[in-house]
Design an enzyme around this catalytic site. Structure first.
Site, PDB file in Angstrom:
ATOM      1  N   CYS A 105       0.820  -1.202   0.000  1.00  0.00           N
ATOM      2  CA  CYS A 105       0.000   0.000   0.000  1.00  0.00           C
ATOM      3  C   CYS A 105       0.865   1.268   0.000  1.00  0.00           C
ATOM      4  O   CYS A 105       1.419   1.616  -1.029  1.00  0.00           O
ATOM      5  CB  CYS A 105      -1.000  -0.038   1.148  1.00  0.00           C
ATOM      6  SG  CYS A 105      -2.446   0.968   0.789  1.00  0.00           S
TER       7      CYS A 105
ATOM      8  N   HIS B  53      -3.537  -4.932   0.361  1.00  0.00           N
ATOM      9  CA  HIS B  53      -2.917  -5.524   1.553  1.00  0.00           C
ATOM     10  C   HIS B  53      -3.025  -7.053   1.504  1.00  0.00           C
ATOM     11  O   HIS B  53      -3.943  -7.622   2.095  1.00  0.00           O
ATOM     12  CB  HIS B  53      -3.611  -5.016   2.813  1.00  0.00           C
ATOM     13  CG  HIS B  53      -3.389  -3.572   3.084  1.00  0.00           C
ATOM     14  ND1 HIS B  53      -2.297  -3.093   3.758  1.00  0.00           N
ATOM     15  CD2 HIS B  53      -4.124  -2.487   2.755  1.00  0.00           C
ATOM     16  CE1 HIS B  53      -2.372  -1.777   3.849  1.00  0.00           C
ATOM     17  NE2 HIS B  53      -3.480  -1.383   3.238  1.00  0.00           N
TER      18      HIS B  53
ATOM     19  N   GLU C 264      -1.467  -9.106   3.086  1.00  0.00           N
ATOM     20  CA  GLU C 264      -1.282  -9.683   4.427  1.00  0.00           C
ATOM     21  C   GLU C 264      -2.603 -10.054   5.089  1.00  0.00           C
ATOM     22  O   GLU C 264      -2.657 -10.961   5.914  1.00  0.00           O
ATOM     23  CB  GLU C 264      -0.475  -8.723   5.325  1.00  0.00           C
ATOM     24  CG  GLU C 264      -1.144  -7.397   5.684  1.00  0.00           C
ATOM     25  CD  GLU C 264      -0.866  -6.280   4.695  1.00  0.00           C
ATOM     26  OE1 GLU C 264      -0.543  -6.582   3.530  1.00  0.00           O
ATOM     27  OE2 GLU C 264      -0.981  -5.096   5.083  1.00  0.00           O
TER      28      GLU C 264
HETATM   29  N1  GLN Z   1      -1.896   6.689   3.052  1.00  0.00           N
HETATM   30  C1  GLN Z   1      -2.020   5.953   1.815  1.00  0.00           C
HETATM   31  C2  GLN Z   1      -3.392   6.095   1.194  1.00  0.00           C
HETATM   32  O1  GLN Z   1      -4.321   6.458   1.888  1.00  0.00           O
HETATM   33  C3  GLN Z   1      -1.689   4.486   2.028  1.00  0.00           C
HETATM   34  C4  GLN Z   1      -2.692   3.770   2.864  1.00  0.00           C
HETATM   35  C5  GLN Z   1      -2.188   2.462   3.404  1.00  0.00           C
HETATM   36  O2  GLN Z   1      -0.997   2.203   3.400  1.00  0.00           O
HETATM   37  N2  GLN Z   1      -3.078   1.635   3.896  1.00  0.00           N
HETATM   38  O3  GLN Z   1      -3.560   5.858   0.032  1.00  0.00           O
END
Ligand code: GLN
Length: 558
Positions: free
Chosen positions: A386, A528, A530
Site C-alpha cells: 500500500c 494488503h 497480508e
Molecule cells: N496513506 C495511503 C493512502 O491512503 C496508504 C494507505 C495504506 O498504506 N493503507 O492511500
C-alpha cells in the site's frame, strides 16, 4: 439452533483473549463443527478505522470492507475462513442502529431505553451472524475486562441470552494469574475478584482459562475451584508459550474441546488437527533463519516497542517462512533514522528481504524512500504494501525518471510531479471531513498481465479467480484500504522509464501492482495481501518474497 460461547476477560487486558477465542474455535472446528466468531469492542467508535494503530494495534479489513479489530484477523487465521461485517460490533455501531431505528419509528412509539433495547440489538446481531454463517457454534468475545463500565451492556446481553436459552449458552472467563517477582508465588485473588464481578452482572463462568507465565498447579486449581464456584476440571491452565499457533494443541492436551462438547451434550463428529500439528512442528523445529526488516513508524510508545500495529504483516511473513520450513527473524527498522543519518542505510545489507508496510501521514516518509532506493540499487528483495508501493513509485519517479520533486499529494499538496494522487471520489469526502469508513475499502478485482512476475506468482499458486481475458491475463481479488493511487497522468512516463504495471483494477483502470526488471524481487502492491494470509494457506506474494530472500541470503541459527 446454534450454541453460543461467550468469552470475557478477567484482571487485565492483553492476556490473549482473542487468541484463546480463536483457538477454541479451531479445536471445535477440528471436531467437525461449523464455527463462527464475533468480536465486540466496547468503545464508541463505530468501527476501528479512525483509530491510531499505536493506541489500538492494527486495523484489520474484511473482504466486505469493514475496518475492525485485529482479533477478526486472528479468527480468520485460525479458522482458515473469511469473516464479514456481521462478525463485528462496537458500542458505537449498536447505538447507531438503535437510534436509526428509533428515528424510523421502528419501536412503534415506545420509549427506547438503554436496557433492554441496547442488549436486544446486540442479541439480534448475534443471531444474525449465526444465521448468515450457518454455524453450529458462535463464539462471542467481549472486549475489555469484566468490571469495566464500558462492556456492561454486552454482559447484560449475554446474561439475557443465557436466561432465554439456558442449554445453548456457555460462559468462559479468560483470566490472569500473576506470579509477582517479590513473592515468587502464583496468586489467584485477582481472578477471584474478577469472578465476583462477573457474578454481580448475573453471570457464572462455566470454564475458567487461567493465563499465566507458568502452568497452574493443583493447589491453585483447587483454590480457584472453591472460591470461584467451579469444578476443578473446568479450570484450564494456559501458560505462556512461544507461538500463538500452539495454543489449540495445548488446549487439546487438556481436552478442552471435549469438555465444551460435554457441557452442551454433544459428541465429536471427527478429529482432525493434523495439518495444524504439522504446522506447529515446523514452527518449533525450523532452524535455518530468514532475516526480514520491516521499515515502519508505528513501533514506539514511550519506552516500549509495539509490534501489534503490523500484526497481519508479521503473521504473513511467518506463514511464508514456515511454508519454506525456515524460522522468520523480524527486525523493526524505524524509517526516521535513515533521514537523520544516511550512513545507517548500510545496515540494510544485513537483511535477506525488506518490507515497507502501509501507513498514513508524513512522518518517516523520506527515510522509507531512501531505504527503497537502497533495496532497488542493491538488489535486496523488496515488498511494498500500500503506502510501501506508493513510495516505491515516488522513488522510481525521482531517481530513475528524473522527476526530482515527485511526491504524493497526501504529503505535498502542490508539487510538480504528483505521481501519487487522491482517488477522485476521495476529494469531496476529505473536504467535507468525512473520514470514517470512507476509504477505498475491502476486496476489489485486479487483472494481472501475462508475462509479469506478479502474474506468474498468482498463477503458479493457483490463487486467482479462474477467469482469463483474451490476452490470457488473469483476475485476482485483494483487500484494500487507501485514499491515494498511482496518478494515471504519469503512467506513460513511468513505464517509459522501466516501471512495470503488472496489475490494474479493470473497472477503474487503477494501478494495483508495480514491479521492475533485473531485480531478484521488487514488487509493490496497492492492496494488503497480508490480510488474506493464513498459516495453512500462506499468501503467494509473501511466499515468493521469502523464496527470493532465501535465495539471496541465508544464515544459520548456530
Ligand atoms: N496513506 C495511503 C493512502 O491512503 C496508504 C494507505 C495504506 O498504506 N493503507 O492511500
Amino acid at each position: 439452533m446454534a450454541r453460543y460461547l461467550f468469552v470475557a476477560g478477567g484482571v487485565m487486558s492483553g492476556i490473549g483473549k482473542g487468541v484463546t477465542t480463536a483457538s477454541i474455535g479451531k479445536i471445535l472446528q477440528s471436531k467437525g463443527f461449523k464455527i463462527t466468531a464475533i468480536k465486540i469492542d466496547p468503545y464508541i467508535n463505530v468501527d476501528a478505522g479512525t483509530m491510531n494503530p499505536i493506541e489500538h494495534g492494527e486495523v484489520f479489513v474484511t473482504k466486505d470492507g469493514l475496518e475492525c479489530d485485529q482479533d477478526i484477523g486472528n479468527y480468520e487465521r485460525f479458522l482458515n475462513e473469511e469473516l464479514t461485517r456481521t462478525n463485528y460490533m462496537t458500542t458505537g455501531s449498536v447505538y447507531e442502529t438503535v437510534i436509526h431505528k428509533e428515528r424510523n419509528l421502528e419501536y412503534k412509539g415506545k420509549c427506547v431505553e438503554v436496557v433492554p433495547h441496547i442488549p436486544n440489538e446486540v442479541i439480534s446481531r448475534i443471531h444474525q451472524a449465526a444465521k448468515k454463517t450457518k454455524a453450529d457454534f458462535v463464539l462471542i468475545e467481549i472486549g475489555g475486562t469484566v468490571g469495566e463500565y464500558q462492556n456492561l451492556l454486552f454482559l447484560e446481553a449475554a446474561r439475557m441470552m443465557k436466561l432465554q436459552y439456558p442449554k445453548n449458552v456457555l460462559f468462559i472467563l479468560v483470566s490472569y494469574l500473576p506470579v509477582p517477582q517479590m513473592i515468587g508465588e502464583m496468586k489467584t485473588k485477582p481472578t477471584q475478584y474478577a469472578v465476583r464481578t462477573l457474578n454481580s452482572a448475573g453471570i457464572q463462568p462455566d470454564i475458567i482459562i487461567a493465563r499465566s507465565e507458568v502452568p497452574l498447579d493443583q493447589i491453585r486449581k483447587k483454590k480457584i475451584s472453591i472460591f470461584c464456584n467451579i469444578h476443578e476440571e473446568d479450570v484450564i491452565s494456559a501458560p505462556d508459550i512461544e507461538s500463538i499457533y500452539e495454543v489449540p494443541i495445548n488446549f487439546e492436551k487438556d481436552n478442552l474441546g471435549k469438555l465444551i462438547l460435554k457441557k452442551f451434550g454433544l459428541k465429536e463428529r471427527k478429529k482432525d488437527l493434523k495439518d495444524w500439528q504439522k504446522l506447529v512442528k515446523i514452527i518449533k523445529t525450523a532452524k535455518k533463519k530468514v532475516k526480514i526488516g520491516i521499515i515502519g513508524k508505528y513501533f514506539e510508545t514511550g519506552e516500549f516497542t509495539l509490534a501489534d500495529s503490523y500484526i497481519s504483516v508479521i503473521e504473513a511473513v511467518k506463514h511464508a517462512a514456515w511454508f519454506h520450513k525456515v524460522k522468520p527473524e523480524l527486525v523493526w527498522l524505524s524509517a526516521e533514522k535513515y533521514e537523520k543519518n544516511i550512513n545507517k542505510l548500510k545496515e540494510l545489507k544485513n537483511f535477506a528481504g525488506l518490507i515497507v508496510p502501509g501507513g498514513f501521514g508524513s512522518r518517516g516518509i523520506e527515510g522509507k524512500i531512501k531505504a527503497i532506493e537502497f533495496a532497488r540499487k542493491n538488489k535486496i528483495p523488496f515488498l511494498g504494501l500500500c503506502l510501501g508501493m506508493q513510495l516505491a513509485v515516488i522513488e522510481f519517479a525521482r531517481n530513475v525518471c528524473r522527476m526530482k520533486d515527485a511526491n504524493t499529494t497526501e504529503i505535498v499538496k502542490h508539487c510538480r510531479y504528483p505521481v501519487i494522487d487522491t482517488l477522485p471520489e476521495q476529494k469531496a469526502l476529505l473536504s467535507e471531513k468525512k473520514y470514517g469508513g470512507t476509504m477505498r475499502l475491502g476486496e476489489y478485482l485486479c487483472l494481472l498481465k501475462k508475462g509479469t512476475l506478479a502474474y506468474s506468482i498468482y498463477e503458479k499458486a493457483n490463487y486467482w479467480e479462474k477467469k482469463r481475458n483474451k490476452k490470457g491475463d488473469i483476475l485476482i481479488k485483494e483487500r484494500h484500504r487507501h485514499r491515494y493511487e498511482l496518478n494515471n497522468e504519469f503512467r506513460k512516463e513511468l513505464t517509459a522509464g522501466g516501471l512495470i504495471i503488472s496489475g490494474i483494477n479493470p473497472e477503474r483502470n487503477l494501478a494495483e501492482i508495480i514491479e521492475i526488471k533485473d531485480h531478484p524481487f521488487f514488487i509493490g502492491v496497492q492492496f494488503h495481501p497480508e490480510f488474506k494470509s493464513k498459516p495453512l494457506s500462506p499468501h503467494p506474494l509473501f511466499r515468493e518474497f521469502i523464496r527470493a530472500a532465501l535465495r539471496e541470503k541465508t544464515s544459520n541459527l548456530n
